[in-house]
Scaffold this motif. Structure first.
Motif, PDB file in Angstrom:
ATOM      1  N   ARG A   8      44.134  33.339  33.647  1.00  0.00           N
ATOM      2  CA  ARG A   8      45.147  32.690  33.578  1.00  0.00           C
ATOM      3  C   ARG A   8      46.054  33.570  33.092  1.00  0.00           C
ATOM      4  O   ARG A   8      47.357  33.168  34.423  1.00  0.00           O
ATOM      5  CB  ARG A   8      45.071  31.852  32.553  1.00  0.00           C
ATOM      6  N   SER A  12      48.567  34.077  36.779  1.00  0.00           N
ATOM      7  CA  SER A  12      50.639  33.956  36.731  1.00  0.00           C
ATOM      8  C   SER A  12      51.509  35.222  37.331  1.00  0.00           C
ATOM      9  O   SER A  12      51.792  34.889  37.747  1.00  0.00           O
ATOM     10  CB  SER A  12      50.490  33.241  35.273  1.00  0.00           C
ATOM     11  N   VAL A  15      51.100  34.879  41.101  1.00  0.00           N
ATOM     12  CA  VAL A  15      51.834  33.976  41.168  1.00  0.00           C
ATOM     13  C   VAL A  15      53.813  34.446  41.286  1.00  0.00           C
ATOM     14  O   VAL A  15      54.460  34.255  42.863  1.00  0.00           O
ATOM     15  CB  VAL A  15      51.975  32.366  40.709  1.00  0.00           C
TER      16      VAL A  15
END
Length: 160
Positions: A8, A12, A15
């Motif tokens: 994760r 992130s 992103v």
């Protein structure tokens, strides 16, 4: 062998980096368009200066009666340096021109520019083109001796 997976945290980070890159790209395009606008405005100022120099040259040569001939004339030859992207004089405006190019439309007596970037340009049509012509200025205070000539926009546009 285990299949490749991202955490994760890694997702992130990807992103966030993508968002920052997109914002940076949009800012760069905006900056490029502002630079193009500044270049066009500087060119028009230079052309106006060249026009006034030509008027002064005719006055100094005793040719005041020939000043009126400048209305609708092509101001590009009066520049000391070549105009980048200038295609020359044309009898009829081409239906499609490359972006970033200038040409003089002899039939209309107009100098035409086709912008490269036009996201913030309003009132220039589609595809957007900017046009100027030498004509008597409507601005008060112009000297009558110079004929009050200036290079003015033929198209009402707003860039930014």
């Amino acid at each position: 062998m285990r299949p490749w997976r991202i955490s994760r945290f890694q997702f992130s980070v990807i992103v966030v980096v993508t968002i920052v890159a997109l914002i940076g790209f949009a800012s760069l395009r905006d900056l490029q368009e502002r630079l193009e606008q500044a270049q066009v405005e500087a060119t028009v100022r230079n052309l106006n200066s060249a026009l006034q120099y030509e008027v002064a040259h005719r006055i100094a040569g005793g040719q005041e009666n020939r000043i009126v001939e400048l209305a609708g004339a092509n101001p590009v030859p009066w520049l000391q340096a070549p105009l980048p992207g200038y295609l020359g004089e044309v009898a009829v405006a081409p239906s499609e021109t490359t972006r970033g190019s200038w040409f003089f439309d002899r039939s209309r007596g107009e100098l035409v520019y086709r912008p490269v970037l036009s996201r913030h340009l309003e009132g220039a049509g589609s595809p957007p083109v900017l046009k100027w012509r030498i004509q008597r200025s409507q601005r008060p205070g112009r000297l009558a001796l110079t004929g009050g000539l200036s290079l003015v926009a033929s198209v009402d546009y707003r860039w930014y």
